[in-house]
Design a protein around this motif. Structure first.
Motif, PDB file in Angstrom:
ATOM      1  N   VAL A 273       1.010  -3.805  -7.822  1.00 56.99           N
ATOM      2  CA  VAL A 273      -0.251  -3.675  -6.983  1.00 56.99           C
ATOM      3  C   VAL A 273      -1.148  -3.413  -8.117  1.00 56.99           C
ATOM      4  N   ASP A 274      -1.071  -2.716  -9.378  1.00 58.09           N
ATOM      5  CA  ASP A 274      -2.253  -2.346 -10.083  1.00 58.09           C
ATOM      6  C   ASP A 274      -2.543  -3.895 -10.762  1.00 58.09           C
ATOM      7  N   ASP A 275      -1.702  -4.750 -10.886  1.00 59.67           N
ATOM      8  CA  ASP A 275      -1.965  -5.940 -11.601  1.00 59.67           C
ATOM      9  C   ASP A 275      -3.034  -6.756 -10.838  1.00 59.67           C
ATOM     10  N   VAL A 276      -2.965  -6.778  -9.405  1.00 59.12           N
ATOM     11  CA  VAL A 276      -3.780  -7.726  -8.550  1.00 59.12           C
ATOM     12  C   VAL A 276      -4.890  -6.855  -7.735  1.00 59.12           C
ATOM     13  N   MET A 277      -4.915  -5.707  -8.093  1.00 56.22           N
ATOM     14  CA  MET A 277      -6.194  -5.000  -7.275  1.00 56.22           C
ATOM     15  C   MET A 277      -7.076  -4.704  -8.385  1.00 56.22           C
ATOM     16  N   ASP A 278      -8.362  -4.696  -7.865  1.00 58.39           N
ATOM     17  CA  ASP A 278      -9.500  -4.329  -8.595  1.00 58.39           C
ATOM     18  C   ASP A 278     -10.205  -3.172  -8.486  1.00 58.39           C
ATOM     19  N   GLY A 279      -9.705  -2.558  -7.279  1.00 65.53           N
ATOM     20  CA  GLY A 279     -10.614  -1.439  -6.630  1.00 65.53           C
ATOM     21  C   GLY A 279      -9.536  -0.165  -6.625  1.00 65.53           C
ATOM     22  N   ASP A 280      -9.525   0.646  -5.565  1.00 64.92           N
ATOM     23  CA  ASP A 280      -8.789   1.841  -5.501  1.00 64.92           C
ATOM     24  C   ASP A 280      -7.452   1.605  -5.446  1.00 64.92           C
ATOM     25  N   CYS A 281      -6.552   1.549  -6.518  1.00 64.60           N
ATOM     26  CA  CYS A 281      -5.192   1.177  -6.474  1.00 64.60           C
ATOM     27  C   CYS A 281      -4.380   2.084  -5.705  1.00 64.60           C
ATOM     28  N   SER A 282      -4.883   3.480  -5.763  1.00 61.51           N
ATOM     29  CA  SER A 282      -4.025   4.595  -4.945  1.00 61.51           C
ATOM     30  C   SER A 282      -4.010   4.207  -3.415  1.00 61.51           C
ATOM     31  N   ALA A 283      -5.102   3.867  -2.851  1.00 60.91           N
ATOM     32  CA  ALA A 283      -5.266   3.424  -1.254  1.00 60.91           C
ATOM     33  C   ALA A 283      -4.264   2.085  -1.292  1.00 60.91           C
ATOM     34  N   ALA A 284      -4.209   1.367  -1.999  1.00 59.02           N
ATOM     35  CA  ALA A 284      -3.773   0.107  -2.044  1.00 59.02           C
ATOM     36  C   ALA A 284      -2.159   0.340  -2.139  1.00 59.02           C
ATOM     37  N   LEU A 285      -1.899   1.281  -3.055  1.00 54.56           N
ATOM     38  CA  LEU A 285      -0.124   1.619  -2.918  1.00 54.56           C
ATOM     39  C   LEU A 285       0.036   2.250  -1.842  1.00 54.56           C
ATOM     40  N   GLN A 286      -0.640   3.172  -1.330  1.00 49.17           N
ATOM     41  CA  GLN A 286      -0.480   3.840  -0.002  1.00 49.17           C
ATOM     42  C   GLN A 286      -0.040   2.844   1.010  1.00 49.17           C
ATOM     43  N   SER A 287      -1.194   1.913   1.088  1.00 41.20           N
ATOM     44  CA  SER A 287      -0.703   0.762   2.040  1.00 41.20           C
ATOM     45  C   SER A 287       0.405  -0.231   1.802  1.00 41.20           C
ATOM     46  N   ALA A 288       0.487  -0.468   0.487  1.00 40.18           N
ATOM     47  CA  ALA A 288       1.673  -1.347   0.365  1.00 40.18           C
ATOM     48  C   ALA A 288       3.000  -0.679   0.601  1.00 40.18           C
ATOM     49  N   LEU A 289       3.200   0.723   0.232  1.00 38.35           N
ATOM     50  CA  LEU A 289       4.321   1.503   0.591  1.00 38.35           C
ATOM     51  C   LEU A 289       4.405   1.650   2.032  1.00 38.35           C
ATOM     52  N   GLY A 290       3.518   1.869   2.922  1.00 35.45           N
ATOM     53  CA  GLY A 290       3.686   1.912   4.222  1.00 35.45           C
ATOM     54  C   GLY A 290       4.336   0.849   4.649  1.00 35.45           C
ATOM     55  N   TRP A 291       3.565  -0.376   4.289  1.00 37.27           N
ATOM     56  CA  TRP A 291       3.995  -1.662   4.866  1.00 37.27           C
ATOM     57  C   TRP A 291       5.417  -2.049   4.437  1.00 37.27           C
ATOM     58  N   LEU A 292       5.806  -1.610   3.354  1.00 43.18           N
ATOM     59  CA  LEU A 292       7.386  -1.793   2.994  1.00 43.18           C
ATOM     60  C   LEU A 292       8.296  -0.898   3.495  1.00 43.18           C
TER      61      LEU A 292
END
Length: 486
Positions: A273-292
């Motif tokens: 997630v960190d490698d492909v995100m430019d913005g708020d990585c924490s929010a992106a990780l939250q969404s990604a883990l929820g999706w998973l």
């Protein structure tokens, strides 16, 4: 033809001593005295043509059992009768019901079966009616209660199968309900992902991780963690999620552990997630883990449905094997498969690993298949195993042992470690209507039915050996049972 029959000679035989002169004259007119050499006089199963009364000599009676003649009596008593003794019963094809062999030259009064029937029917009409009713009524009673035994067996199959199907069916229903809920949440999470700042590359990474997680879920089904190991792993994942600011992380932890994920997996997801995100990585990780999480929930529920479906299919296949619904009455069959299907279908909740009754198999895997009546044999196994369970009061060890008896027979032993059969009744247990069960709980025909299937239909042998702690019902079957007659 033989010697002339004399009235006074017949009167000396106990069978005829109460007859009138006229009745004795009738017998003498139709019958004759004949001396036969040592050897067979009549053979069980042959058409019954003559009624014989012994005047002088010695005879042995025998019945066929397990392919051998079993002696049932030996006598030299004058007046003993044999042969077509039931010829007076109308509407039947009469055969000799026992074999008779003469041990030395013997003298008989011989009466043609038809003449004997006419004499009985004309001279003793009431007795004939009573005897006919007793014989035919007894056979009818056996048929009716035999049908009841089959219905009881069907009820046992239905009850056992219903009980065993209930668990996988309930598991399927729960999994479907959870799946419906999870799919709804996944749609909501997909909308959240779409509204975020995920680039096409980021979504491709998430889908790749999703595929890897689905594969990991499939592998995790074979994992066998102890309760302590599971708890430790949940604590580790919960702490990691807390450290990374994931809201509701402790709700995610059990799902991730069940899927076989660990800290290394989560670090890989976070790095991707960190490698492909430019913005708020924490929010992106939250969404990604929820999706998973919802992906994992979906995979787990589908796995549960698949396992439950396999269980249902296996149970139905066992019931089909037990009932022989897809086979003819006379077929080649593997005796181990028949016994296995009976245990699984009828007694699956009582016998086996972690069940009240432990099962011990001692198999001779070299046994050939039998030409037999598989459905009938399964009734035998059901009756013998049910008796064993009752003898053990539902707790103990059931032993099934198979071996070659000789080149032409297979031996099956159904053994229990119950208290044994009392010596005073062991000789009566195969007697029709004899039962040790409380009134209303047994017909006394289960073992009689088993005996008739093994001995009469398969020309095998069924016997019991019993001491406290070791009761064995021993079944010996020919490799080829008699084929049905058209």
């Amino acid at each position: 033809m033989g010697e002339t029959c004399l009235r006074d000679e017949l009167r000396t035989l106990f069978l005829f001593e109460a007859l009138s002169d006229e009745q004795l004259d009738m017998l003498c007119a139709d019958g004759h005295i004949e001396t036969f050499p040592a050897g067979p006089l009549c053979t069980e199963g042959d058409p019954a043509t003559c009624f014989y009364v012994l005047i002088d000599g010695e005879l042995t009676m025998s019945k066929r059992s397990g392919g051998a003649d079993i002696q049932t009596g030996r006598t030299s008593q004058r007046g003993v009768y044999c042969g077509a003794w039931s010829a007076y019963v109308p509407g039947e094809e009469h055969v000799y019901e026992a074999s008779v062999r003469l041990n030395r030259p013997s003298k008989f009064f011989v009466l043609d079966a038809d003449a004997f029937a006419r004499f009985m029917q004309s001279q003793f009409p009431m007795a004939v009616h009573l005897l006919e009713g007793h014989r035919v009524g007894g056979r009818r009673q056996h048929q009716i209660i035999g049908q009841r035994e089959k219905l009881l067996a069907l009820g046992t199959i239905t009850a056992g199968l219903t009980h065993q199907l209930n668990n996988p069916a309930a598991a399927t229903a729960r999994a479907v309900a959870d799946l419906q809920e999870g799919v709804g949440k996944m749609r909501h999470k997909l909308a959240m992902l779409a509204s975020g700042k995920f680039s096409p590359e980021a979504l491709r990474v998430l889908v790749k991780i999703q595929d890897e997680v689905a594969e990991q879920v499939a592998k995790s089904r074979s994992m066998d963690l102890t309760a302590l190991e599971t708890s430790d792993r949940e604590d580790q994942i919960g702490d990691w999620l807390d450290d990374h600011g994931i809201a509701g992380g402790w709700d995610y932890a059990p799902t991730f552990v069940e899927a076989g994920l660990d800290i290394d997996w989560l670090e890989r997801i976070s790095a991707s997630v960190d490698d492909v995100m430019d913005g708020d990585c924490s929010a992106a990780l939250q969404s990604a883990l929820g999706w998973l999480k919802y992906t994992i929930d979906t995979e787990l529920r589908m796995s549960e449905i698949a396992e439950a479906s396999k269980r249902i299919s296996a149970l139905l296949a066992g019931a089909k094997q037990y009932s022989q619904m897809d086979r003819g009455a006379y077929q080649s069959a593997n005796v181990h498969e028949l016994i296995h299907s009976t245990i699984k279908t009828i007694f699956g909740d009582k016998i086996g690993k972690d069940k009240p009754v432990r099962l011990v198999w001692e198999k001779d895997t070299s046994l050939p298949e039998l030409l037999c009546y598989p459905g009938d044999l399964n009734e035998v196994w059901s009756n013998l195993i049910d008796n064993a369970l009752q003898a053990m009061a539902g707790h103990g060890t059931l032993t099934v042992r198979t071996m070659r008896e000789n080149d032409e027979r297979v031996r099956v032993e159904i053994c229990d470690d119950g208290p044994g059969i009392p010596e005073q009744i062991v000789d009566r247990i195969f007697t029709p209507f004899f039962t040790t069960k409380p009134v209303g709980e047994g017909t006394g025909l289960g073992l009689d039915l088993a005996r008739r299937i093994i001995v009469e239909k398969h020309h095998g042998d069924l016997r019991v050996e019993s001491v406290p702690g070791d009761t064995r019902f021993i079944v010996c079957l020919p490799l080829v049972a008699p084929a049905p007659t058209e």
